[in-house]
Design a protein around this motif. Structure first.
Motif, PDB file in Angstrom:
ATOM      1  N   PRO A   1       0.879  -1.198  -0.039  1.00  0.00           N
ATOM      2  CA  PRO A   1      -0.014   0.162   0.094  1.00  0.00           C
ATOM      3  C   PRO A   1       0.751   1.248  -0.195  1.00  0.00           C
ATOM      4  N   LEU A   2       0.321   2.229  -0.364  1.00  0.00           N
ATOM      5  CA  LEU A   2       0.995   3.620  -0.776  1.00  0.00           C
ATOM      6  C   LEU A   2       1.737   3.882   0.488  1.00  0.00           C
ATOM      7  N   HIS A   3       0.860   3.812   1.605  1.00  0.00           N
ATOM      8  CA  HIS A   3       1.402   4.768   2.860  1.00  0.00           C
ATOM      9  C   HIS A   3       2.337   3.865   3.546  1.00  0.00           C
ATOM     10  N   VAL A   4       2.293   2.598   3.406  1.00  0.00           N
ATOM     11  CA  VAL A   4       3.279   1.835   3.807  1.00  0.00           C
ATOM     12  C   VAL A   4       4.787   2.049   3.289  1.00  0.00           C
ATOM     13  N   ARG A   5       4.513   2.334   2.018  1.00  0.00           N
ATOM     14  CA  ARG A   5       5.773   2.667   1.252  1.00  0.00           C
ATOM     15  C   ARG A   5       6.615   3.820   2.104  1.00  0.00           C
ATOM     16  N   VAL A   6       5.654   4.895   2.194  1.00  0.00           N
ATOM     17  CA  VAL A   6       6.172   5.948   2.804  1.00  0.00           C
ATOM     18  C   VAL A   6       6.599   5.574   4.408  1.00  0.00           C
TER      19      VAL A   6
ATOM     20  N   ASN B   1      -2.147   7.187  -7.498  1.00  0.00           N
ATOM     21  CA  ASN B   1      -3.163   6.979  -6.186  1.00  0.00           C
ATOM     22  C   ASN B   1      -3.997   6.007  -6.265  1.00  0.00           C
ATOM     23  N   ALA B   2      -4.517   5.429  -7.588  1.00  0.00           N
ATOM     24  CA  ALA B   2      -5.602   4.395  -7.619  1.00  0.00           C
ATOM     25  C   ALA B   2      -5.020   3.054  -7.313  1.00  0.00           C
ATOM     26  N   ALA B   3      -3.737   2.829  -7.142  1.00  0.00           N
ATOM     27  CA  ALA B   3      -3.061   1.850  -6.951  1.00  0.00           C
ATOM     28  C   ALA B   3      -3.417   0.873  -5.917  1.00  0.00           C
ATOM     29  N   ASP B   4      -3.758   1.766  -4.700  1.00  0.00           N
ATOM     30  CA  ASP B   4      -4.345   1.306  -3.465  1.00  0.00           C
ATOM     31  C   ASP B   4      -5.594   0.277  -3.875  1.00  0.00           C
ATOM     32  N   LEU B   5      -6.536   0.967  -4.557  1.00  0.00           N
ATOM     33  CA  LEU B   5      -7.846   0.296  -4.986  1.00  0.00           C
ATOM     34  C   LEU B   5      -7.545  -0.982  -5.606  1.00  0.00           C
TER      35      LEU B   5
ATOM     36  N   GLY C   1      -0.797  15.882  -6.233  1.00  0.00           N
ATOM     37  CA  GLY C   1      -0.825  15.276  -4.904  1.00  0.00           C
ATOM     38  C   GLY C   1      -0.726  13.914  -4.861  1.00  0.00           C
ATOM     39  N   PHE C   2       0.484  13.456  -5.162  1.00  0.00           N
ATOM     40  CA  PHE C   2       0.796  11.757  -5.227  1.00  0.00           C
ATOM     41  C   PHE C   2       1.096  11.552  -3.697  1.00  0.00           C
TER      42      PHE C   2
END
Ligand SMILES: [Zn+2]
Length: 460
Positions: free
Chosen positions: A284-289, A339-343, A398-399
């Motif tokens: 997930p994107l936030h986990v990458r961060v 950002n749709a990667a999470d979906l 807003g990535f």
């Protein structure tokens, strides 16, 4: 036959032609619906089954033509995960799932499937280690229908710092991670223990990443500073990213480029690279961060490949975060797409983890964006030597993956995978090398112009 079943018109007159047609349509619709009704009570159809084994977690996906409920529990001696799926009967597709368990899966030893009760299929996973499972459903999105997702996480979350232990600094190197790494080696169990997140009804908690420790407040003068670069190959697992006309998948090619860049970075005396994913699974994107923050990355580079409906679109681009809208319609479109990667990749929206991420990502990123623009310009200067540029300046939008408040972060669209010539370039190992080298030089240029000692104060 149909006319005879029609009730007479209220005034006793013969029904008008229009009314007759409407009734015919209505009866025909009923006839069409009738054979479907018993089918709805029957089992759902499995459209596909997929497994994504990885060290971090193993995902099992069942793609179905309708949404199904599932309940799970774990058993010990030996460790097993039992999942009961309601609305399903045994089928060839389920047997296919059994054969998709890979011998090298870090979590699943084997899988058994049986009809437990009428309309309930039971999956029993024999495990190689105890797991904290997450079972959730996803609505249809992109090319996928309904998905039932079974994520098998380890009971104790793996610490990204462990992956970085392979390259430690020497005594003459100032390394913000050195003390933390030593601590982990001295006391591995307590260090790797994740905090207990609150439980969400009906599911096991997500194993949270350990909280980033504070780095040393000051750097020792006169020592060379060790730099950590987080490389983020986009997409992965259920999310293939963009797909070229000849079938090249973004998730595969960006991982290859990231691995090449990692090798170049690791060969530098005062640099080490960390990959947010090093296999074909979804992060997930936030986990990458979070991972980049955990390893105290000095720079975050997300690597992607563009796609556009017109195959003529071409060129490389570099993006940074924007806090106030996008710099162009194309940049906004690109951010929405990424950002749709999470979906598509499939995030469990029920976890507490995401709320934590939102708080983190709402912090101010003004200084970060200024640094990111410098990195982005250094990248563009190097990449333009090996490929056309789609835009001559760093674009902003807003990535979600660029929102670490304390790490300069850029997203590189290496080329258009939807352009046949650029797809061929991306496929070639020599061009992958050139891209990696261009980014390596860009990274060096950035740190030469912005010495890391000056930056350390910002981080602490
Ligand atoms: Zn992408």
């Amino acid at each position: 036959m149909v006319e005879r079943d029609c009730p007479p018109a209220p005034d006793g007159a013969l029904p008008s032609a229009g009314a007759t047609r409407r009734r015919l349509i209505s009866v025909a619709a009923t006839l069409l619906v009738l054979p479907v009704v018993p089918r709805l009570a029957q089992a759902a159809t499995i459209l596909a089954v997929r497994t994504w084994p990885a060290d971090e977690y193993t995902r099992v996906t069942l793609e179905l033509d309708s949404e199904l409920k599932a309940e799970q529990f774990t058993l010990e001696n030996p460790h097993r995960l039992v999942v009961d799926i309601e609305g399903l009967t045994l089928s060839a597709a389920l047997n296919d799932l059994v054969s998709k368990v890979r011998p090298d899966d870090p979590y699943i030893q084997s899988l058994r499937v049986a009809q437990n009760r009428p309309n309930v299929v039971r999956l029993v996973f024999d495990l190689k280690q105890p797991v904290a499972p997450q079972v959730f459903t996803l609505k249809p999105v992109a090319d996928y229908q309904y998905r039932l997702v079974l994520d098998l996480y380890p009971k104790v979350a793996q610490d990204p710092l462990i992956a970085i232990l392979n390259k430690q600094s020497g005594p003459d190197v100032d390394d913000p991670l050195a003390r933390i790494l030593e601590d982990i080696q001295r006391n591995p169990v307590t260090r790797a223990d994740p905090p207990e997140p609150p439980r969400v009804r009906g599911q096991q908690p997500a194993p949270a990443l350990p909280t980033p420790p504070s780095p040393p407040a000051t750097a020792s003068r006169g020592k060379k500073r060790m730099l950590t670069i987080a490389l983020d190959p986009g997409h992965g697992g259920e999310d293939p990213g963009a797909i070229g006309r000849s079938g090249l998948r973004e998730k595969d090619v960006v991982l290859r480029i990231a691995r090449r860049l990692k090798a170049l970075i690791d060969s530098q005396p005062y640099m080490r690279a960390y990959l947010t994913r090093d296999d074909d699974y979804f992060v997930p994107l936030h986990v990458r961060v979070q991972k980049a923050r955990r390893v105290h990355a000095d720079l975050f580079v997300s690597i992607h490949a563009d796609a556009w409906v017109k195959p003529s679109a071409n060129g490389s681009s570099v993006f940074a975060l924007s806090q106030r809208g996008a710099t162009s319609a194309q940049a906004r479109w690109m951010a929405d797409k990424e950002n749709a990667a999470d979906l598509i990749g499939g995030v469990n929206l029920g976890t507490h983890d995401r709320q934590v991420a939102k708080v983190l990502l709402d912090l101010s990123t003004t200084a970060q964006i200024n640094d990111s623009l410098k990195v982005g310009n250094a990248f563009l200067d190097e990449i333009k030597k090996i490929n056309r540029l789609h835009k001559n300046s760093v674009e902003q939008a807003g990535f979600a993956v660029l929102k670490a408040p304390d790490i300069p972060s850029v997203l590189v669209e290496t080329a258009f995978i939807s352009n046949p010539q650029e797809e061929a370039l991306l496929r070639s190992t020599s061009h992958q090398d050139k891209l990696a080298q261009a980014m390596m030089t860009g990274i060096q240029r950035y740190f030469t112009a912005n010495p890391p000692l000056a930056r350390l104060g910002d981080v602490s």
